[in-house]
Design an enzyme around this catalytic site. Structure first.
Site, PDB file in Angstrom:
ATOM      1  N   HIS A 162     -15.736 -14.772  21.895  1.00 37.06           N
ATOM      2  CA  HIS A 162     -14.434 -14.925  21.257  1.00 37.06           C
ATOM      3  C   HIS A 162     -14.102 -16.416  21.208  1.00 37.06           C
ATOM      4  O   HIS A 162     -14.776 -17.232  21.854  1.00 37.06           O
ATOM      5  CB  HIS A 162     -13.367 -14.171  22.047  1.00 37.06           C
ATOM      6  CG  HIS A 162     -13.440 -12.684  21.869  1.00 37.06           C
ATOM      7  ND1 HIS A 162     -12.423 -11.834  22.232  1.00 37.06           N
ATOM      8  CD2 HIS A 162     -14.421 -11.897  21.362  1.00 37.06           C
ATOM      9  CE1 HIS A 162     -12.770 -10.586  21.947  1.00 37.06           C
ATOM     10  NE2 HIS A 162     -13.972 -10.591  21.420  1.00 37.06           N
ATOM     11  N   GLU A 190     -11.717 -18.032  22.580  1.00 37.94           N
ATOM     12  CA  GLU A 190     -11.366 -18.545  23.911  1.00 37.94           C
ATOM     13  C   GLU A 190     -12.603 -18.690  24.801  1.00 37.94           C
ATOM     14  O   GLU A 190     -12.740 -19.677  25.528  1.00 37.94           O
ATOM     15  CB  GLU A 190     -10.352 -17.605  24.581  1.00 37.94           C
ATOM     16  CG  GLU A 190      -9.016 -17.509  23.846  1.00 37.94           C
ATOM     17  CD  GLU A 190      -8.992 -16.368  22.832  1.00 37.94           C
ATOM     18  OE1 GLU A 190     -10.035 -16.054  22.218  1.00 37.94           O
ATOM     19  OE2 GLU A 190      -7.913 -15.783  22.651  1.00 37.94           O
ATOM     20  N   SER A 205      -2.951 -14.389  19.512  1.00 40.52           N
ATOM     21  CA  SER A 205      -2.659 -13.851  20.839  1.00 40.52           C
ATOM     22  C   SER A 205      -3.946 -13.340  21.492  1.00 40.52           C
ATOM     23  O   SER A 205      -4.706 -12.598  20.869  1.00 40.52           O
ATOM     24  CB  SER A 205      -1.649 -12.710  20.696  1.00 40.52           C
ATOM     25  OG  SER A 205      -1.388 -12.110  21.953  1.00 40.52           O
ATOM     26  N   CYS A 244      -6.817 -11.372  23.355  1.00 45.41           N
ATOM     27  CA  CYS A 244      -7.132  -9.972  23.654  1.00 45.41           C
ATOM     28  C   CYS A 244      -7.182  -9.775  25.174  1.00 45.41           C
ATOM     29  O   CYS A 244      -7.071 -10.727  25.946  1.00 45.41           O
ATOM     30  CB  CYS A 244      -8.468  -9.598  23.014  1.00 45.41           C
ATOM     31  SG  CYS A 244      -9.896 -10.354  23.845  1.00 45.41           S
ATOM     32  N   CYS A 303      -9.954 -11.893  26.907  1.00 42.57           N
ATOM     33  CA  CYS A 303      -9.647 -13.317  27.061  1.00 42.57           C
ATOM     34  C   CYS A 303      -8.439 -13.527  27.969  1.00 42.57           C
ATOM     35  O   CYS A 303      -8.362 -14.528  28.684  1.00 42.57           O
ATOM     36  CB  CYS A 303      -9.442 -13.959  25.695  1.00 42.57           C
ATOM     37  SG  CYS A 303     -10.957 -13.930  24.709  1.00 42.57           S
TER      38      CYS A 303
HETATM   39 ZN   LIG Z   1     -10.632 -12.364  23.075  1.00 41.23          ZN
END
Ligand SMILES: [Zn+2]
Length: 157
Positions: free
Chosen positions: A59, A61, A84, A86, A89
């Site tokens: 992802h 992040e 935002s 998940c 993360c």
């Molecule tokens: Zn994520």
């Protein structure tokens, strides 16, 4: 920790947006992130690579986090993300004690930022129109890819 200056938050967000646009240009999901140190140094930046690497664990992040390498402490660091975070993360933020998360937008996806705030992470929600447009356009164009990414079919979600 002092509250983050909103202008600085928006400056940092541009790094994450650049990453999101790079992902889109590569045919990927337009989510980008950057990790900033307590002193404002850019430690790492990255973007979602589900499509590019055929790897659902990358992802925005996590890509930025890995690019930053090993840090002695995450106290005072800020994860900046276009969307935002998940649950995965959000878990990373808590696992490593990242102090603050700057969220580009939470309209198209409401992740774990409320949960993070409940646990003492400073959340700066910018509601940035460029981030909203990036995701809105993408979800409209590639709904199947987006639903795969957020794990809509995953049990227990
Ligand atoms: Zn994520």
């Amino acid at each position: 920790m002092m509250a983050l200056d909103p202008d600085l938050a928006r400056t940092w967000l541009t790094t994450a947006v650049e990453e999101a646009r790079a992902s889109l240009a590569e045919g990927g999901i337009p989510i980008g992130a950057a990790l900033y140190g307590a002193d404002g140094t850019l430690l790492g930046r990255g973007h979602n690579r589900r499509v590019q690497d055929d790897d659902p664990s990358v992802h925005g992040e996590t890509d930025a986090f890995r690019a930053a390498g090993r840090q002695r402490s995450y106290r005072g660091t800020t994860m900046v993300t276009t969307l935002s975070p998940c649950w995965y993360c959000s878990g990373l933020v808590r696992q490593f004690g990242i102090s603050r998360v700057v969220v580009g937008e939470a309209r198209t996806f409401h992740g774990g930022h409320d949960w993070l705030a409940e646990h003492g992470v400073e959340i700066v929600l910018l509601d940035d129109p460029e981030c909203v447009a990036l995701m809105t356009d993408f979800v409209a164009a590639r709904p199947e890819l987006w639903h795969e990414d957020i794990g809509d079919d995953a049990p227990g979600r």
